[in-house]
Design a protein around this motif. Structure first.
Motif, PDB file in Angstrom:
ATOM      1  N   VAL A   1      72.050  33.033  49.027  1.00  0.00           N
ATOM      2  CA  VAL A   1      70.749  33.251  48.389  1.00  0.00           C
ATOM      3  C   VAL A   1      70.082  31.924  48.044  1.00  0.00           C
ATOM      4  N   VAL A   2      68.798  31.848  48.380  1.00  0.00           N
ATOM      5  CA  VAL A   2      67.946  30.744  47.946  1.00  0.00           C
ATOM      6  C   VAL A   2      66.704  31.341  47.301  1.00  0.00           C
ATOM      7  N   ARG A   3      66.430  30.952  46.071  1.00  0.00           N
ATOM      8  CA  ARG A   3      65.208  31.387  45.407  1.00  0.00           C
ATOM      9  C   ARG A   3      64.048  30.533  45.907  1.00  0.00           C
ATOM     10  N   ALA A   4      62.998  31.190  46.408  1.00  0.00           N
ATOM     11  CA  ALA A   4      61.830  30.473  46.927  1.00  0.00           C
ATOM     12  C   ALA A   4      60.641  31.427  46.983  1.00  0.00           C
ATOM     13  N   PHE A   5      59.446  30.871  46.982  1.00  0.00           N
ATOM     14  CA  PHE A   5      58.210  31.638  47.092  1.00  0.00           C
ATOM     15  C   PHE A   5      58.023  32.633  45.955  1.00  0.00           C
ATOM     16  N   ASN A   6      58.634  32.369  44.818  1.00  0.00           N
ATOM     17  CA  ASN A   6      58.477  33.275  43.686  1.00  0.00           C
ATOM     18  C   ASN A   6      57.760  32.617  42.514  1.00  0.00           C
ATOM     19  N   ALA A   7      57.369  31.335  42.671  1.00  0.00           N
ATOM     20  CA  ALA A   7      56.845  30.582  41.533  1.00  0.00           C
ATOM     21  C   ALA A   7      55.329  30.604  41.435  1.00  0.00           C
ATOM     22  N   ALA A   8      54.685  31.443  42.245  1.00  0.00           N
ATOM     23  CA  ALA A   8      53.229  31.535  42.182  1.00  0.00           C
ATOM     24  C   ALA A   8      52.775  32.878  42.737  1.00  0.00           C
TER      25      ALA A   8
ATOM     26  N   VAL B   1      71.501  34.148  55.320  1.00  0.00           N
ATOM     27  CA  VAL B   1      70.598  33.369  54.476  1.00  0.00           C
ATOM     28  C   VAL B   1      69.504  34.299  53.970  1.00  0.00           C
ATOM     29  N   VAL B   2      69.390  34.428  52.658  1.00  0.00           N
ATOM     30  CA  VAL B   2      68.404  35.309  52.045  1.00  0.00           C
ATOM     31  C   VAL B   2      67.453  34.469  51.205  1.00  0.00           C
ATOM     32  N   ILE B   3      66.182  34.528  51.546  1.00  0.00           N
ATOM     33  CA  ILE B   3      65.151  33.884  50.747  1.00  0.00           C
ATOM     34  C   ILE B   3      64.654  34.919  49.740  1.00  0.00           C
ATOM     35  N   ASP B   4      64.956  34.674  48.488  1.00  0.00           N
ATOM     36  CA  ASP B   4      64.710  35.649  47.427  1.00  0.00           C
ATOM     37  C   ASP B   4      63.405  35.310  46.722  1.00  0.00           C
ATOM     38  N   ALA B   5      62.374  36.112  47.003  1.00  0.00           N
ATOM     39  CA  ALA B   5      61.045  35.852  46.449  1.00  0.00           C
ATOM     40  C   ALA B   5      60.690  36.789  45.304  1.00  0.00           C
ATOM     41  N   GLY B   6      61.639  37.597  44.857  1.00  0.00           N
ATOM     42  CA  GLY B   6      61.340  38.610  43.852  1.00  0.00           C
ATOM     43  C   GLY B   6      61.223  38.050  42.449  1.00  0.00           C
ATOM     44  N   ASN B   7      60.491  38.769  41.618  1.00  0.00           N
ATOM     45  CA  ASN B   7      60.387  38.460  40.195  1.00  0.00           C
ATOM     46  C   ASN B   7      60.643  39.727  39.387  1.00  0.00           C
ATOM     47  N   ALA B   8      61.260  39.562  38.247  1.00  0.00           N
ATOM     48  CA  ALA B   8      61.566  40.698  37.383  1.00  0.00           C
ATOM     49  C   ALA B   8      60.449  40.878  36.359  1.00  0.00           C
ATOM     50  N   VAL B   9      59.910  42.082  36.318  1.00  0.00           N
ATOM     51  CA  VAL B   9      58.834  42.414  35.387  1.00  0.00           C
ATOM     52  C   VAL B   9      59.308  43.569  34.517  1.00  0.00           C
ATOM     53  N   LYS B  10      59.320  43.358  33.229  1.00  0.00           N
ATOM     54  CA  LYS B  10      59.893  44.341  32.315  1.00  0.00           C
ATOM     55  C   LYS B  10      59.259  45.722  32.461  1.00  0.00           C
ATOM     56  N   ALA B  11      57.942  45.804  32.516  1.00  0.00           N
ATOM     57  CA  ALA B  11      57.266  47.096  32.566  1.00  0.00           C
ATOM     58  C   ALA B  11      57.596  47.870  33.835  1.00  0.00           C
ATOM     59  N   ARG B  12      57.899  47.155  34.912  1.00  0.00           N
ATOM     60  CA  ARG B  12      58.176  47.807  36.192  1.00  0.00           C
ATOM     61  C   ARG B  12      59.668  47.963  36.471  1.00  0.00           C
ATOM     62  N   ASP B  13      60.446  46.952  36.094  1.00  0.00           N
ATOM     63  CA  ASP B  13      61.838  46.872  36.556  1.00  0.00           C
ATOM     64  C   ASP B  13      62.876  47.275  35.526  1.00  0.00           C
ATOM     65  N   GLY B  14      62.471  47.548  34.314  1.00  0.00           N
ATOM     66  CA  GLY B  14      63.355  48.124  33.313  1.00  0.00           C
ATOM     67  C   GLY B  14      64.627  47.359  33.029  1.00  0.00           C
ATOM     68  N   ALA B  15      65.758  48.053  33.184  1.00  0.00           N
ATOM     69  CA  ALA B  15      67.054  47.493  32.792  1.00  0.00           C
ATOM     70  C   ALA B  15      67.420  46.250  33.598  1.00  0.00           C
ATOM     71  N   VAL B  16      67.002  46.182  34.857  1.00  0.00           N
ATOM     72  CA  VAL B  16      67.313  45.003  35.668  1.00  0.00           C
ATOM     73  C   VAL B  16      66.582  43.781  35.118  1.00  0.00           C
TER      74      VAL B  16
END
Length: 245
Positions: free
Chosen positions: A160-167, A123-138
């Motif tokens: 995978v469960v997306r959580a804790f990434n909305a704030a 079980v993976v709690i995925d809290a990451g966010n993608a930021v263009k300036a930092r994360d580039g192609a991903v």
């Protein structure tokens, strides 16, 4: 006399069976504890990982913080006490009943590849966010395919469960465990049991979990979406995201 002997034999046999059962008892608690102990691995001990780790330790969890340079986490572990420890990402994955990932999104491809076997069925709690300036192609992939799909791609085999990434983490710090109504945290995932684990982790951290839908629904509260950055109660968040009450 024969009846008495038979009775004595029966009693002895019962006592022996009881003793055999007692001798087996030490193995049972160890198994039970491995299934029930509240243990979570956190990969990435920065703002969000450190914040949630503190909240879970307060709730009675054992927390294993991980980074590529675990020696740098020594001050954090010393601050948080005996329920905290630190090591490598592989060690954190092995330690936790679930794993929180809170690293820059550009690290996901390498993280998933290097730990593919260990992440399988975890079980993976995925809290990451993608930021263009930092994360580039991903980040470009996320913009094209959606963050739920991209996380599932790079964390293949994990539940995978997306959580804790909305704030922002400061909002979590401010509102954790506040009086009712508690702050709501949206979550999304495809695996029902993983969602239940995420619901428990969100609740134990001091928030109200709101299941928005399957993993693709995570796009509705991803960074940059209308569902991002809110401090709302569960009914308010459900209304905002169009989730049935």
């Amino acid at each position: 006399m024969r009846s008495d002997c038979f009775g004595i034999f029966s009693v002895r046999r019962g006592v022996l069976a009881l003793l055999a059962g007692i001798l087996l008892l030490p193995a049972l608690p160890a198994f039970a504890q491995s299934e029930t102990t509240k243990r979570i691995g956190i990969i990435g001990a920065g703002n969000i990982g450190g914040t949630l780790g503190r909240l879970w330790i307060k709730a009675g969890y054992e927390v294993f913080f991980a980074s590529r340079h675990p020696e740098e986490l020594k001050p954090l572990v010393e601050e948080l006490g005996p329920k905290a420890r630190a090591g490598t990402p592989a060690e954190a994955i092995a330690f936790g009943n679930a794993v929180l990932i809170a690293v820059p999104y550009k690290a996901y491809p390498d993280l998933g590849r290097e730990n593919a076997a260990a992440l399988k069925n975890k079980v993976v709690i995925d809290a990451g966010n993608a930021v263009k300036a930092r994360d580039g192609a991903v980040a470009d992939e996320v913009e094209r395919d959606g963050i739920g799909a991209v996380s599932a791609k790079y964390l293949a085999g994990a539940r995978v469960v997306r959580a804790f990434n909305a704030a922002n983490y400061k909002i979590f710090q401010k509102n954790a465990g506040r009086p009712e109504p508690r702050m709501a945290v949206p979550i999304a995932g495809n695996d029902p049991k993983a969602l239940e684990t995420a619901r428990t982790l969100v609740s134990d951290a001091g928030f109200d979990p709101v299941v928005v839908g399957e993993l693709k629904a995570a796009d509705t509260f991803a960074m940059g979406s209308p569902g991002f950055g809110h401090d709302l109660s569960a009914p308010e968040l459900k209304q905002k995201l169009g989730v049935k009450p």
